[in-house]
Design a protein around this motif. Structure first.
Motif, short mmCIF file in Angstrom:
data_model
loop_
_atom_site.label_atom_id
_atom_site.label_comp_id
_atom_site.label_asym_id
_atom_site.label_seq_id
_atom_site.Cartn_x
_atom_site.Cartn_y
_atom_site.Cartn_z
N HIS A 107 33.49 -5.28 32.45
CA HIS A 107 34.24 -4.47 31.47
C HIS A 107 33.27 -3.82 30.51
O HIS A 107 32.29 -4.44 30.10
CB HIS A 107 35.19 -5.36 30.65
CG HIS A 107 36.21 -6.08 31.48
ND1 HIS A 107 37.49 -5.64 31.61
CD2 HIS A 107 36.11 -7.21 32.22
CE1 HIS A 107 38.16 -6.47 32.39
NE2 HIS A 107 37.34 -7.43 32.78
N PHE A 108 33.54 -2.58 30.13
CA PHE A 108 32.90 -1.99 28.93
C PHE A 108 34.00 -1.94 27.88
O PHE A 108 34.84 -1.04 27.90
CB PHE A 108 32.40 -0.57 29.20
CG PHE A 108 31.10 -0.52 29.95
CD1 PHE A 108 29.95 -1.09 29.41
CD2 PHE A 108 31.01 0.13 31.17
CE1 PHE A 108 28.75 -1.03 30.10
CE2 PHE A 108 29.81 0.19 31.86
CZ PHE A 108 28.67 -0.39 31.32
N GLY A 109 34.03 -2.90 26.99
CA GLY A 109 35.14 -2.96 26.04
C GLY A 109 36.45 -3.12 26.79
O GLY A 109 36.60 -4.07 27.57
N SER A 146 32.44 10.81 40.28
CA SER A 146 31.72 10.54 39.03
C SER A 146 32.56 9.65 38.13
O SER A 146 33.76 9.86 37.97
CB SER A 146 31.44 11.88 38.35
OG SER A 146 30.91 11.66 37.08
N GLY A 147 31.93 8.61 37.58
CA GLY A 147 32.66 7.69 36.70
C GLY A 147 33.38 6.57 37.43
O GLY A 147 34.07 5.77 36.81
N SER A 148 33.22 6.50 38.75
CA SER A 148 33.95 5.47 39.50
C SER A 148 33.30 4.09 39.40
O SER A 148 33.91 3.09 39.77
CB SER A 148 34.07 5.90 40.97
OG SER A 148 32.78 6.13 41.52
N GLY A 149 32.04 4.04 38.92
CA GLY A 149 31.38 2.74 38.74
C GLY A 149 30.22 2.48 39.68
O GLY A 149 29.71 1.36 39.75
N LYS A 150 29.72 3.52 40.35
CA LYS A 150 28.63 3.34 41.30
C LYS A 150 27.36 2.85 40.61
O LYS A 150 26.72 1.90 41.05
CB LYS A 150 28.31 4.67 42.03
CG LYS A 150 29.51 5.34 42.68
CD LYS A 150 29.13 6.65 43.35
CE LYS A 150 28.65 7.73 42.40
NZ LYS A 150 29.69 8.18 41.45
N SER A 151 26.97 3.54 39.52
CA SER A 151 25.75 3.13 38.82
C SER A 151 25.90 1.72 38.28
O SER A 151 24.99 0.90 38.42
CB SER A 151 25.47 4.08 37.65
OG SER A 151 25.27 5.39 38.13
N THR A 152 27.03 1.45 37.67
CA THR A 152 27.25 0.13 37.11
C THR A 152 27.11 -0.94 38.19
O THR A 152 26.50 -1.99 37.98
CB THR A 152 28.64 0.06 36.46
OG1 THR A 152 28.76 1.15 35.54
CG2 THR A 152 28.83 -1.24 35.71
N LEU A 153 27.65 -0.66 39.36
CA LEU A 153 27.59 -1.63 40.46
C LEU A 153 26.15 -1.97 40.81
O LEU A 153 25.78 -3.15 40.88
CB LEU A 153 28.31 -1.06 41.70
CG LEU A 153 28.23 -1.93 42.96
CD1 LEU A 153 29.00 -3.22 42.77
CD2 LEU A 153 28.75 -1.18 44.17
#
Ligand code: ADP
Ligand code: MG
Lengths: 252, 190
Positions: free
Chosen positions: A17-19, A43-50
């Protein structure tokens, strides 16, 4: 790839979670040594975060994550394992993130000397060999600001490889590049894949993905919506989400 | 009303010989104070951005007190208040250097904080991803870059501190202040 091998990455029920934003939702993922996995999604789907979770640049709130036998606990409660993982896992960033105050040779030798404790001579030998391999040996004495984007990203690749990683992460490595420089970076990655490096790649280069990937993972709103071989995913996507995403990115 | 005031250039020129002996003192106080202030600034600037809250607050108090009060008040405190607390006189030169040090230190703390915080997040992430510890990332990657960005504001602070030494007389004491006050008229009643 064979399913009998012990996975080098194993994620189970991962939540991030981000906040109030639920960025990663119940991710299960296993990657075996030698496998090349390409992560695609809007874009924004969470690829980088993953992929940033894999080397602990992002803390997760629940779930389990094993990288090469080291267990990362939720909420950053495992600094020793984290340190070990980071020495074994290399990463190439969208914005290169080279060290602007150092010349190329020193950028590549920094971590092997400080983290692995190599002598300067050993580190420089390895660095020169790697710079040769990615085609920028002639730039060893220059500062990043004196290089083109494509050259900078190849330095970033050499910097990561100098630590002799067991796994390489790529976070959209060509999207900050001018079109004419994308090829040289993809070539270097292709080469690495051929040599058997285990790789997790976030990219929008669908042609490249189809060519190098053993498996494609499609992320939608923080969930793995669909995964499979490039043929399965690109030629016969099962889910409506995958179909509409591919229709959007492949039609121009 | 006619303004009948003339700047007396001959007086300005003829006073130069009296001012010259003060230059070494000014330089000694300002550079001595700045050198110490630099280390104070690094110390409190880094405390100020520490991830540990109880390390941050002493730095905040120090920085806000010395940036939030006029340097003249600080000087008077060091020259007159401190000797009373210590129960004995303090050397005027030491007091001058101390005043510049604690005052510039507060501003330099903020310069240090600004310099470090101006380094892009990706620099730290790239360092950590290579296996560098947080301390190594700071020492080899963040700090050298931050230091370069700190040079222009440090230069400004140096000039300000040199000018601030005019608060001490050329002989290294604040006796001029006392004299100046003794010859200034009491507030006129309205
Ligand atoms: N540090 C952060 N703080 C808050 N929200 C973030 C942060 N990083 C990413 N996000 C949000 O998380 C979501 C996923 O981001 P990201 O993983 O970068 O997506 P992708 O790489 O697929 O474009 C986005 O909505 C993004 O705005
Ligand atoms: Mg991204």
């Amino acid at each position: 790839m064979t399913s009998t091998q012990t996975p080098i990455v194993r994620m189970q029920k991962l939540h991030k979670h981000f906040g109030s934003l639920h960025v990663l939702n119940d991710i299960d993922m296993e990657i075996v040594p030698g496998e090349v996995v390409v992560v695609i999604g809007a874009s924004g789907s969470g690829k980088s975060t993953l992929i940033r979770c894999i080397n602990g640049l992002e803390e997760v709130q629940s779930g389990s994550l094993d990288v090469d036998g080291n267990t990362l606990l939720p909420n950053g409660k495992s600094s020793q394992a984290l340190q070990t993982i980071r020495t074994e896992v290399g990463m190439v960033f969208q914005q290169f993130n080279l060290f602007p105050h150092l010349i190329v040779l020193d950028i590549v030798t920094l971590a092997p000397m400080k983290v692995r404790g190599w002598s300067r001579q050993d580190a420089e030998e390895t660095a020169k060999r790697l710079l040769e391999r990615v085609g920028i040996a002639a730039q060893a004495g220059r500062y990043p600001s004196q290089l083109s984007g494509g050259q900078q990203q190849r330095v970033a690749l050499a910097r990561a490889l100098a630590m002799e990683p067991r796994l390489m992460l790529f976070d959209d490595p060509t999207s900050a590049l001018d079109p004419e420089m994308i090829g040289e970076v993809l070539d270097a990655m292709r080469e690495l894949a051929k040599e058997g490096m285990t790789m997790v790649i976030v990219t929008h280069e669908m042609g490249f993905a189809r060519e190098v990937a053993d498996r494609i993972i499609f992320i939608h709103k923080g969930e793995i919506a669909e995964q499979g071989s490039p043929e399965q995913l690109f030629d016969a996507p099962q889910h409506e989400r995958t179909q509409s995403f591919l229709a959007r990115v492949l039609n121009h | 009303m006619d303004v009948n005031f003339q700047f007396d250039w001959s007086a300005a020129f003829s006073s130069i010989p009296y001012l010259l002996p003060g230059i070494p003192w000014t330089l000694l106080i300002s550079f001595g104070g700045l050198a110490i202030g630099f280390f104070i600034g690094i110390f409190f600037g880094l405390l100020r951005i520490s991830p540990v809250r109880w390390l941050r607050w002493p730095a905040i108090v120090y920085i806000e007190v010395f940036r939030g009060t006029p340097i003249l008040v600080q000087v008077l405190f060091i020259f007159y208040g401190l000797p009373q607390l210590l129960g004995g006189p303090i050397n005027a030169l030491v007091a001058g250097i101390a005043a510049i040090a604690v005052n510039s230190g507060a501003y330099i703390s903020e310069i240090v904080r600004g310099g470090v915080q101006s380094i892009e997040r990706g620099q730290r992430e790239a360092s950590l991803s290579l296996g560098l510890s947080r301390v190594q990332a700071f020492r080899y990657v963040i700090w050298p870059q931050a230091l370069r960005r700190m040079i222009p504001p440090l230069g400004n602070q140096g000039i300000i501190s040199i000018k601030d030494t005019s608060l001490f007389s050329s002989s290294g004491s604040v006796s001029w202040y006392v004299k100046g006050r003794s010859i200034s008229p009491p507030p006129s009643p309205r």
